[in-house]
Scaffold this active site. Sequence first.
Site, PDB file in Angstrom:
ATOM      1  CE  LYS A 189      -1.889   2.835   2.967  1.00 30.87           C
ATOM      2  NZ  LYS A 189      -1.910   4.057   2.139  1.00 30.87           N
ATOM      3  CD  GLU A 192      -2.821   8.533   2.637  1.00 30.65           C
ATOM      4  OE1 GLU A 192      -2.299   7.406   2.472  1.00 30.65           O
ATOM      5  OE2 GLU A 192      -2.910   9.085   3.751  1.00 30.65           O
ATOM      6  N   GLY A 242       7.112   4.995   7.992  1.00 30.34           N
ATOM      7  CA  GLY A 242       6.224   6.133   8.155  1.00 30.34           C
ATOM      8  C   GLY A 242       6.444   6.770   9.510  1.00 30.34           C
ATOM      9  N   GLY A 247       3.191   4.076  13.374  1.00 28.43           N
ATOM     10  CA  GLY A 247       3.892   2.831  13.746  1.00 28.43           C
ATOM     11  C   GLY A 247       3.344   2.249  15.044  1.00 28.43           C
ATOM     12  CD  GLU A 264      13.940   1.103   8.693  1.00 27.71           C
ATOM     13  OE1 GLU A 264      14.476   2.111   9.182  1.00 27.71           O
ATOM     14  OE2 GLU A 264      14.450  -0.025   8.764  1.00 27.71           O
ATOM     15  CB  CYS A 298      13.269   9.198   8.013  1.00 28.76           C
ATOM     16  SG  CYS A 298      14.295   8.345   6.815  1.00 28.76           S
ATOM     17  CD  GLU A 398      10.107  12.762  11.411  1.00 24.71           C
ATOM     18  OE1 GLU A 398       8.949  12.405  11.658  1.00 24.71           O
ATOM     19  OE2 GLU A 398      10.938  12.043  10.836  1.00 24.71           O
TER      20      GLU A 398
HETATM   21  P1  NAD Z   1       2.431   8.268   7.829  1.00 23.29           P
HETATM   22  O1  NAD Z   1       2.780   7.461   9.023  1.00 23.29           O
HETATM   23  O2  NAD Z   1       1.389   9.297   7.938  1.00 23.29           O
HETATM   24  O3  NAD Z   1       1.934   7.298   6.652  1.00 23.29           O
HETATM   25  C1  NAD Z   1       2.738   6.237   6.176  1.00 23.29           C
HETATM   26  C2  NAD Z   1       1.840   5.178   5.548  1.00 23.29           C
HETATM   27  O4  NAD Z   1       1.014   4.603   6.570  1.00 23.29           O
HETATM   28  C3  NAD Z   1       0.891   5.699   4.477  1.00 23.29           C
HETATM   29  O5  NAD Z   1       0.811   4.766   3.438  1.00 23.29           O
HETATM   30  C4  NAD Z   1      -0.430   5.798   5.231  1.00 23.29           C
HETATM   31  O6  NAD Z   1      -1.562   5.702   4.400  1.00 23.29           O
HETATM   32  C5  NAD Z   1      -0.330   4.588   6.143  1.00 23.29           C
HETATM   33  N1  NAD Z   1      -1.200   4.621   7.315  1.00 23.29           N
HETATM   34  C6  NAD Z   1      -1.761   5.699   7.923  1.00 23.29           C
HETATM   35  N2  NAD Z   1      -2.497   5.298   8.989  1.00 23.29           N
HETATM   36  C7  NAD Z   1      -2.394   3.952   9.054  1.00 23.29           C
HETATM   37  C8  NAD Z   1      -2.914   2.954   9.936  1.00 23.29           C
HETATM   38  N3  NAD Z   1      -3.676   3.272  10.970  1.00 23.29           N
HETATM   39  N4  NAD Z   1      -2.585   1.666   9.718  1.00 23.29           N
HETATM   40  C9  NAD Z   1      -1.776   1.318   8.704  1.00 23.29           C
HETATM   41  N5  NAD Z   1      -1.261   2.207   7.818  1.00 23.29           N
HETATM   42  C10 NAD Z   1      -1.563   3.509   7.990  1.00 23.29           C
HETATM   43  O7  NAD Z   1       3.803   8.848   7.306  1.00 23.29           O
HETATM   44  P2  NAD Z   1       4.042   9.860   6.099  1.00 23.29           P
HETATM   45  O8  NAD Z   1       3.538  11.202   6.515  1.00 23.29           O
HETATM   46  O9  NAD Z   1       3.552   9.256   4.821  1.00 23.29           O
HETATM   47  O10 NAD Z   1       5.653   9.866   6.027  1.00 23.29           O
HETATM   48  C11 NAD Z   1       6.434  10.664   6.823  1.00 23.29           C
HETATM   49  C12 NAD Z   1       6.957   9.883   8.009  1.00 23.29           C
HETATM   50  O11 NAD Z   1       7.665   8.743   7.566  1.00 23.29           O
HETATM   51  C13 NAD Z   1       7.951  10.679   8.822  1.00 23.29           C
HETATM   52  O12 NAD Z   1       7.716  10.492  10.194  1.00 23.29           O
HETATM   53  C14 NAD Z   1       9.292  10.072   8.425  1.00 23.29           C
HETATM   54  O13 NAD Z   1      10.315  10.225   9.354  1.00 23.29           O
HETATM   55  C15 NAD Z   1       8.927   8.661   8.221  1.00 23.29           C
HETATM   56  N6  NAD Z   1       9.931   8.006   7.379  1.00 23.29           N
HETATM   57  C16 NAD Z   1      10.851   7.162   7.949  1.00 23.29           C
HETATM   58  C17 NAD Z   1      11.833   6.570   7.165  1.00 23.29           C
HETATM   59  C18 NAD Z   1      12.852   5.638   7.767  1.00 23.29           C
HETATM   60  O14 NAD Z   1      13.482   4.915   7.001  1.00 23.29           O
HETATM   61  N7  NAD Z   1      13.039   5.605   9.081  1.00 23.29           N
HETATM   62  C19 NAD Z   1      11.884   6.855   5.799  1.00 23.29           C
HETATM   63  C20 NAD Z   1      10.959   7.723   5.263  1.00 23.29           C
HETATM   64  C21 NAD Z   1       9.967   8.286   6.058  1.00 23.29           C
END
Ligand code: NAD
Length: 504
Positions: A189, A192, A242, A247, A264, A298, A398
């Site tokens: 997935k 969005e 994410g 997480g 991650e 990140c 962050e």
């Molecule tokens: P996010 O957590 O909002 O979303 C990430 C994904 O999770 C999306 O596909 C979203 O639709 C999905 N999601 C949302 N709610 C969910 C739920 N309840 N259950 C399952 N999936 C769900 O993150 P974002 O805003 O897309 O990305 C930014 C974040 O990602 C930042 O915190 C960044 O640090 C982190 N990130 C970490 C790394 C790493 O390698 N450590 C790399 C890139 C981004």
Amino acid sequence: MNDLTLINAASVTLPGPFVGRHLIDGAWQTSAATFERRSPAHGTLVSTSAKGGAAETDAAIAAARRAFDTSGWAETSGKHRATLLLKVADLIDARREEIAVMEVLESGKPISQARAEIAGAADLWRYAASLARTMHGDSHNTLGPDMLGVVLRDPIGVVSVITPWNFPFLIVSQKLPFALAAGCTAVVKPSEMTPSTTVMLGEMLIEAGLPAGVVNIVLGFGDPVGARMSTHPDVDMVSFTGSTGVGKRIAAAAAGTLKKLSFELGGKNPQVIFADADLDAAADAITFGIYFNAGECCNSGSRIIVHEDVAQALTDKIVALSRRVSFGDPMHPDTQVGAIISPEHQAKIAGYVSDAKDGGATIALDGGALDLDGLPGQFYGPTVVTDVTPDMAIAQDEVFGPVLAVLRFRDFDEALALANGATYGLSAGVWSRDMHTCLQFARRVQAGTVWTNTWMDGFPEMPFGGVKQSGQGRELGRYGLEEFTELKTLTMKVTPGRDPWVRG
Ligand code: NAD
């Protein structure tokens, strides 16, 4: 007057909107509902995607389960899987420009960076192919003359792959080829905000000959698609990149079926600059580390901890360099920093800066919201905040924008305490000409990755991941493959007969 380097709208023709569908059991499927993505820089419609719900998610999970349990994919040879991954890498190279343009239009990142990321992604598929052929278990012939022990390394099963918007194609390529190399099947997935390049990847997987059901893609939102992928009993593992908040939600949701989790998450990554550091090199790396991907990274080096003797000199250098970084139309080849992902996120970034100012910090460079000719989207200029104290939100959270927080220290222990004084532990950096200082810091800082006298270099061979609330598990390197495997212990008696347990 900030005297920044700004790039207005480039005269390029943008492609028409992409239509995204789910890939379920080898077939492309629509949904009754759709959702749209507009370019965060240009405001134009970029994609219309099928909006998945519980039915599509369940169908994709069922297809992945069938493919794992009965299609024979999990038992194919490493050579077979490697050949397929190499074909995918070639297809990515062949479609690099098309994928890169879509990444720009959905995420706002600059085209030169997107091209490099797609090339890097192809390299990850090639690296994973090498792991597919070299993955192996272990044997024990030291258990006595009658016994032989074999440790099998098996694929873990069905993996839910959930990805964010900031590096859509690169992050799915840090997970999927490794899962496939191990013999897993998957439901993917994408965010969005940035669904379309994952759909393009699905097209390439089919073209390369991946059997139906081995990789399924469901487009849609965290709720219900991601949530269902985290709770469904037929899923064995969730590989998530994410935010830390999501997480935690996934960890709670997955607890009901005790899935393996690989996370991650976010970071508030410190770089400590000692007084003997090469300040020119450090200033350039810090400038790169904070503005790369508009700070929506990140690994953003968003927290600078600098010795008080060199703090002013280093800040002056960073501010001067910041003015030379080109911010603007991500489709322009000279742009180094593009658009911010959404208006809501832009407002959040601005909020952190004004809160810091209200709390007593100094805004040494105030990029703020940028108005660029011909670009209706949102852009945030380079921003350097000094006199930051560790209790401020800008030092702990962050921010995920082009906003640097600068703190000062007097001695090694204080620097280390400041560096470790955050809930995150993704990466850290140290700048000093004394290798003892660098090594002591590297040993004691709480981070999954430590860079010494450099910042944000990454290699497929080197594992990546966080400690504390930045994640669990590792991606890349051979560890990145092992995450997708389970061990099975095989203990064999190799001589006939048995020393009886029952007496008499
Ligand atoms: P996010 O957590 O909002 O979303 C990430 C994904 O999770 C999306 O596909 C979203 O639709 C999905 N999601 C949302 N709610 C969910 C739920 N309840 N259950 C399952 N999936 C769900 O993150 P974002 O805003 O897309 O990305 C930014 C974040 O990602 C930042 O915190 C960044 O640090 C982190 N990130 C970490 C790394 C790493 O390698 N450590 C790399 C890139 C981004």
